[in-house]
Enzyme design. Structure first.
Site, PDB file in Angstrom:
ATOM      1  N   HIS A 270      34.983  15.479  33.354  1.00  0.00           N
ATOM      2  CA  HIS A 270      33.709  16.035  33.820  1.00  0.00           C
ATOM      3  C   HIS A 270      32.581  15.560  32.926  1.00  0.00           C
ATOM      4  O   HIS A 270      32.773  15.409  31.718  1.00  0.00           O
ATOM      5  CB  HIS A 270      33.758  17.566  33.809  1.00  0.00           C
ATOM      6  CG  HIS A 270      32.690  18.182  34.653  1.00  0.00           C
ATOM      7  ND1 HIS A 270      31.422  18.412  34.179  1.00  0.00           N
ATOM      8  CD2 HIS A 270      32.700  18.561  35.943  1.00  0.00           C
ATOM      9  CE1 HIS A 270      30.697  18.939  35.156  1.00  0.00           C
ATOM     10  NE2 HIS A 270      31.439  19.041  36.244  1.00  0.00           N
ATOM     11  N   ASP A 327      38.235  20.647  40.975  1.00  0.00           N
ATOM     12  CA  ASP A 327      38.922  20.065  42.134  1.00  0.00           C
ATOM     13  C   ASP A 327      40.430  19.914  41.936  1.00  0.00           C
ATOM     14  O   ASP A 327      41.133  19.549  42.868  1.00  0.00           O
ATOM     15  CB  ASP A 327      38.332  18.672  42.438  1.00  0.00           C
ATOM     16  CG  ASP A 327      36.902  18.760  42.937  1.00  0.00           C
ATOM     17  OD1 ASP A 327      36.655  19.566  43.840  1.00  0.00           O
ATOM     18  OD2 ASP A 327      36.038  18.031  42.417  1.00  0.00           O
TER      19      ASP A 327
HETATM   20  N1  CMC Z   1      41.102   9.500  34.641  1.00  0.00           N
HETATM   21  C1  CMC Z   1      41.179   8.554  33.691  1.00  0.00           C
HETATM   22  N2  CMC Z   1      40.178   8.261  32.846  1.00  0.00           N
HETATM   23  C2  CMC Z   1      39.033   8.944  32.966  1.00  0.00           C
HETATM   24  C3  CMC Z   1      38.877   9.951  33.939  1.00  0.00           C
HETATM   25  C4  CMC Z   1      39.957  10.219  34.795  1.00  0.00           C
HETATM   26  N3  CMC Z   1      39.872  11.160  35.737  1.00  0.00           N
HETATM   27  N4  CMC Z   1      37.638  10.466  33.840  1.00  0.00           N
HETATM   28  C5  CMC Z   1      37.024   9.806  32.839  1.00  0.00           C
HETATM   29  N5  CMC Z   1      37.873   8.895  32.308  1.00  0.00           N
HETATM   30  C6  CMC Z   1      37.601   8.016  31.151  1.00  0.00           C
HETATM   31  C7  CMC Z   1      36.728   6.860  31.533  1.00  0.00           C
HETATM   32  O1  CMC Z   1      37.471   5.749  31.946  1.00  0.00           O
HETATM   33  C8  CMC Z   1      35.978   6.615  30.242  1.00  0.00           C
HETATM   34  O2  CMC Z   1      36.855   5.951  29.362  1.00  0.00           O
HETATM   35  P1  CMC Z   1      36.276   4.820  28.345  1.00  0.00           P
HETATM   36  O3  CMC Z   1      35.350   5.552  27.423  1.00  0.00           O
HETATM   37  O4  CMC Z   1      37.491   4.269  27.675  1.00  0.00           O
HETATM   38  O5  CMC Z   1      35.562   3.812  29.200  1.00  0.00           O
HETATM   39  C9  CMC Z   1      35.777   7.998  29.675  1.00  0.00           C
HETATM   40  O6  CMC Z   1      36.855   8.788  30.212  1.00  0.00           O
HETATM   41  C10 CMC Z   1      34.442   8.640  30.057  1.00  0.00           C
HETATM   42  O7  CMC Z   1      34.328   8.620  31.493  1.00  0.00           O
HETATM   43  P2  CMC Z   1      32.981   8.370  32.294  1.00  0.00           P
HETATM   44  O8  CMC Z   1      33.324   7.686  33.567  1.00  0.00           O
HETATM   45  O9  CMC Z   1      31.958   7.755  31.410  1.00  0.00           O
HETATM   46  O10 CMC Z   1      32.547   9.869  32.575  1.00  0.00           O
HETATM   47  P3  CMC Z   1      31.451  10.343  33.595  1.00  0.00           P
HETATM   48  O11 CMC Z   1      30.826  11.544  32.990  1.00  0.00           O
HETATM   49  O12 CMC Z   1      30.565   9.230  33.998  1.00  0.00           O
HETATM   50  O13 CMC Z   1      32.326  10.751  34.883  1.00  0.00           O
HETATM   51  C11 CMC Z   1      33.687  11.977  36.383  1.00  0.00           C
HETATM   52  C12 CMC Z   1      32.705  12.050  35.190  1.00  0.00           C
HETATM   53  C13 CMC Z   1      33.976  13.403  36.834  1.00  0.00           C
HETATM   54  C14 CMC Z   1      33.039  11.196  37.534  1.00  0.00           C
HETATM   55  C15 CMC Z   1      34.993  11.282  35.916  1.00  0.00           C
HETATM   56  O14 CMC Z   1      35.620  12.052  34.922  1.00  0.00           O
HETATM   57  C16 CMC Z   1      35.961  11.015  37.084  1.00  0.00           C
HETATM   58  O15 CMC Z   1      35.860   9.999  37.742  1.00  0.00           O
HETATM   59  N6  CMC Z   1      36.920  11.964  37.343  1.00  0.00           N
HETATM   60  C17 CMC Z   1      37.796  11.830  38.497  1.00  0.00           C
HETATM   61  C18 CMC Z   1      37.097  12.315  39.745  1.00  0.00           C
HETATM   62  C19 CMC Z   1      36.908  13.805  39.785  1.00  0.00           C
HETATM   63  O16 CMC Z   1      37.830  14.560  39.501  1.00  0.00           O
HETATM   64  N7  CMC Z   1      35.714  14.259  40.177  1.00  0.00           N
HETATM   65  C20 CMC Z   1      35.383  15.675  40.307  1.00  0.00           C
HETATM   66  C21 CMC Z   1      34.403  16.101  39.253  1.00  0.00           C
HETATM   67  S1  CMC Z   1      34.243  17.892  39.055  1.00  0.00           S
HETATM   68  C22 CMC Z   1      33.563  18.547  40.490  1.00  0.00           C
HETATM   69  C23 CMC Z   1      32.536  17.737  41.140  1.00  0.00           C
HETATM   70  O17 CMC Z   1      31.547  17.329  40.556  1.00  0.00           O
HETATM   71  O18 CMC Z   1      32.687  17.529  42.348  1.00  0.00           O
END
Ligand code: CMC
Length: 393
Positions: A270, A327
């Site tokens: 998140h 989720d």
């Molecule tokens: N699985 C594997 N690695 C992950 C995940 C994941 N679910 N989420 C983040 N990471 C890693 C990412 O690859 C990055 O690693 P590195 O620093 O080595 O490049 C690090 O963690 C930081 O991630 P980010 O993409 O910069 O984080 P963000 O704040 O931009 O994204 C997120 C947040 C929720 C989009 C992301 O965690 C994600 O894609 N999660 C899976 C989808 C999901 O469950 N979404 C629902 C979110 S909660 C409710 C909602 O908003 O709807």
């Protein structure tokens, strides 16, 4: 570009001042208008929580009755809207129908949607809260070829929605109060989450003084994506994938960690929570209760718990502070209730609706409000001379 700050994904941009929702991502705390989410979940219902979000305080009995009545008064769709549903392909994703239906709703109320008219704002609030569940249930009935079931105004929000979804004209249908309660909890937990992608979209669209229907319709589309509200659908698809690969979670964990593989552990991570999402904590318990009652057990729930445990003990997830989010377990509850998988994001949208409305109204009433217009860092060509087509190589 000297004054422009580069902030991809607006991770560090405070675009608004808001009194609605407090999140402490470090400690996993979420409050609506100051009230801890745990208390609302236990003691409130969805319409009362919606009132709190939209108007700022918990209602008195009179205020609550009047709000409830204003909403139930509007639950029917215009009959002219019914053919819209028949026009979509049977396998249309219901999020597409929900956003199209919300946008289409504005065509029926053109004289009552002026953002500068307080009564128009009020009645648009009632109409959206009242009609979105009806649109969602009609979209589902259309997809399975059953007759549309009209709203029942003697039922509360969640029970009425379950009735429109699962009743058939030829059969008696009793809403199970435990299911209605579980759905109410889920709706409350999804009701608001400050400046997330869909809410920011609602505000951005609304900042141009577009009407509330148009703004919410845009929010639904933003929510649809798999990184946002579409994640609940993707989680269950992922769990099914693990089950079909003989239940071995390690392969999937490995893939999620591989920087060259776009696969992510859905329902994990998140932008704001760097701790266990307080909503996921409650939802996990609810999932346990609902699955036990309705299905006895669900192998996907077992897999999810194993996945969670493995991830929480894995350095990759620990270092990045990735925890289950809202989720991760919600889809398993919808699954136990018998909802088809593409309806899961629709349920998220119904829950998030009062949050969108509250934020739209807060923006609309804010004297600091001006059109949303981010800047950019231009990285394209410097000035170039136009060349005729025969001169290009
Ligand atoms: N699985 C594997 N690695 C992950 C995940 C994941 N679910 N989420 C983040 N990471 C890693 C990412 O690859 C990055 O690693 P590195 O620093 O080595 O490049 C690090 O963690 C930081 O991630 P980010 O993409 O910069 O984080 P963000 O704040 O931009 O994204 C997120 C947040 C929720 C989009 C992301 O965690 C994600 O894609 N999660 C899976 C989808 C999901 O469950 N979404 C629902 C979110 S909660 C409710 C909602 O908003 O709807």
């Amino acid at each position: 570009t000297g004054l422009v700050t580069y902030d991809p994904g607006y991770g560090n941009t405070g675009s608004v001042k808001s009194e609605i929702t407090f999140i402490d991502g470090e400690n996993g705390i979420l409050r609506y208008r100051g009230y801890p989410i745990e208390q609302l979940c236990e003691r409130s219902d969805f319409i009362e929580t919606s009132y709190l979000l939209i108007y700022g305080d918990l209602p008195t009995r009179e205020q609550l009755d009047s709000f409830r009545e204003s909403i139930t008064y509007h639950t029917l769709l215009r009959e002219d809207m019914k053919p819209f549903f028949d026009a979509f392909p049977r396998d249309a994703h219901p999020m597409a129908i929900l956003s199209a239906g919300t946008s289409a709703m504005s065509t029926f109320y053109q004289n009552q949607q002026d953002p500068t008219e307080p009564w128009d704002v009020e009645v648009s609030t009632y109409r959206l809260m009242a009609k979105l569940p009806t649109v969602a249930a009609f979209a589902y009935k259309r997809s399975i070829g059953q007759p549309y079931i009209y709203p029942r105004n003697d039922l509360k929000f969640a029970a009425n929605f379950l009735h429109m979804m699962f009743a058939v004209p030829a059969e008696p249908y009793e809403v199970d109060p435990d299911l209605a309660r579980a759905l109410t909890e889920l709706l409350i937990l999804h009701a608001e989450h400050e400046q997330n992608c869909s809410t920011s979209t609602v505000r951005l669209v609304g900042s141009s003084q577009a009407n509330m229907f148009a703004s919410v319709s845009a929010g639904i589309n933003a929510l649809w994506g798999p990184l946002h509200g579409g994640a609940n659908q993707r989680v269950v698809e992922m769990l099914k994938g693990i089950r079909d690969a003989d239940g071995d979670t390690s392969d999937f964990i490995q893939r999620a960690k591989d920087p060259d593989d776009p696969f992510r552990l859905m329902g994990f991570g998140h932008r704001v929570y760097k701790n266990y999402d307080p909503r996921a904590r409650i939802i996990k318990d609810t999932a346990d209760r609902v699955i036990r009652k309705l299905a006895g057990s669900d192998p996907l729930f077992e897999i999810a718990q194993e996945l969670e445990e493995t991830a929480l003990n894995d350095d990759y997830f620990v270092e990045r502070r990735l925890y289950p989010n809202v989720d991760f377990y919600s889809g398993l509850i919808y699954r136990a209730m018998g909802l088809p998988i593409d309806m899961y994001p629709v349920l998220f949208a119904l829950g998030r609706l009062p949050g969108w409305i509250a934020q739209w109204r807060e923006m609309n009433a804010d004297p600091d409000n001006r059109i949303g217009r981010p800047r950019q860092i231009y990285t394209g060509h410097p000035e170039r001379e136009y060349r005729g087509i025969e001169e290009r190589t």
